[in-house]
Design an enzyme around this catalytic site. Sequence first.
Site, PDB file in Angstrom:
ATOM      1  N   GLU A  76      37.715  51.286  55.973  1.00 22.52           N
ATOM      2  CA  GLU A  76      37.580  50.027  55.258  1.00 22.52           C
ATOM      3  C   GLU A  76      37.798  48.809  56.147  1.00 22.52           C
ATOM      4  O   GLU A  76      37.233  47.746  55.902  1.00 22.52           O
ATOM      5  CB  GLU A  76      38.577  49.990  54.097  1.00 22.52           C
ATOM      6  CG  GLU A  76      38.339  51.040  53.018  1.00 22.52           C
ATOM      7  CD  GLU A  76      37.225  50.658  52.078  1.00 22.52           C
ATOM      8  OE1 GLU A  76      37.223  49.522  51.580  1.00 22.52           O
ATOM      9  OE2 GLU A  76      36.345  51.492  51.840  1.00 22.52           O
ATOM     10  N   ASP A  94      27.989  41.980  49.546  1.00 26.63           N
ATOM     11  CA  ASP A  94      27.587  43.237  48.898  1.00 26.63           C
ATOM     12  C   ASP A  94      27.312  43.081  47.411  1.00 26.63           C
ATOM     13  O   ASP A  94      27.119  44.063  46.705  1.00 26.63           O
ATOM     14  CB  ASP A  94      28.665  44.302  49.105  1.00 26.63           C
ATOM     15  CG  ASP A  94      30.008  43.930  48.481  1.00 26.63           C
ATOM     16  OD1 ASP A  94      30.117  42.811  47.928  1.00 26.63           O
ATOM     17  OD2 ASP A  94      30.938  44.740  48.544  1.00 26.63           O
ATOM     18  N   THR A  99      36.064  40.421  48.458  1.00 31.72           N
ATOM     19  CA  THR A  99      36.756  41.688  48.667  1.00 31.72           C
ATOM     20  C   THR A  99      38.061  41.379  49.377  1.00 31.72           C
ATOM     21  O   THR A  99      38.065  40.651  50.373  1.00 31.72           O
ATOM     22  CB  THR A  99      35.913  42.636  49.532  1.00 31.72           C
ATOM     23  OG1 THR A  99      34.701  42.966  48.840  1.00 31.72           O
ATOM     24  CG2 THR A  99      36.664  43.912  49.843  1.00 31.72           C
TER      25      THR A  99
END
Length: 291
Positions: A76, A94, A99
Site C-alpha cells: 500500500e 482512482d 485515500t
Amino acid sequence: MRTRSIGKALPRTTTRVALGLVLLAVPATAVATTAGPAAPSRPAAAQHAPHPARAATGLDDPAKKEIAMQLVSSAENSSLDWKAQYKYIEDIGDGRGYTGGIIGFCSGTHDMLELVELYTERKPGNVLAKYLPALREVDGSDSHDGLDPDYTKDWKKAAQDPEFQKAQNDERDRVYFDPAVERGKADGIGVLGQFAYYDALVMHGDGDDSTSFSGIRKRALAKAEPPARGGDEKTYLNAFLDARVWAMKQEEAHSDTSRVDTAQRVFLKNGNLDLRTPLDWKVYGDSYHIG
C-alpha cells in the site's frame, strides 16, 4: 514513491460492516459449519481421504499482526514502516476521493467517514470534526467538495494525536482485520491464509459483487474445500489466490498482481503457512525482508 494499488469496490457500506458484526457475534465453531455457500460435491474419482483440519493459529498474535501490517504496508505504501502512514493522505486518482491512513481509508467508500465519526465521538471538537457534513456529502464519489483546501493539512495535524491513531487502529480491526481472522479461523486456515483474507478485504472490501472478498471466497470454494470441510490447506489457498488474481484483473488499476504472485504465492509455495520469519518477497518490483 507510493505505489499503492487501487483498492475497494464502490460502494462499500452495509454488507462490509455486516460481515464483521456477524463473524464477531457468532462462535467460530458455528461459523465453520454455516457461513458461506456450500462448495459443490466433488467427483468421486477426485476424492481422497479427508485431510484433517490443521489447528488454525492466529494472525491476531501480536508478532504475526505486526508482520501483517508490514506486508500490507509494503504493497500500500512501498514501506515496511506502517506506523508512519497515520498521516498519509492524497487523492491517487482512482475515483475514490482521498485515500488516507494506515489502511487506505477512502472518502468515497464510507470507511473514512466512519473513521472521522468515531474520532469525533471519542474527541468532540477535534480538527476533523468540522468536515463531517462534507464527508457525508462526498461519500460514494470522488468529490472534494467541502474538503479542500485544508482537509489534508488538518488530517496530518490530527495524525499527531494518539486518539486519532487509536481510532485508525480500531477501525482497521473492526472492518478488516478481525473479520478476516475470524473467517479464516472458521475455515480452518492458518496465519498465511488469514493474511490472504485480510489483504483481500483491504483491497476489495466486501459486498455482493464477484470481485468483493465474499465473491473471491465463493469463487475459491467452487474449486476447493477449506480445511474446515476436510480439504487440503495448500490446495484451498491456491484456489483462493487464483480467485484473488482474477478479481484484481477485472480492474485495470489492479492489473499488477505482484502482491499475490511474488509475495503470498511465494510463502505458500515454500509451505510457510504460519508466516515464519525470515520472510523475503517483492511487490511492484521492490524487494522486502523481515528477519
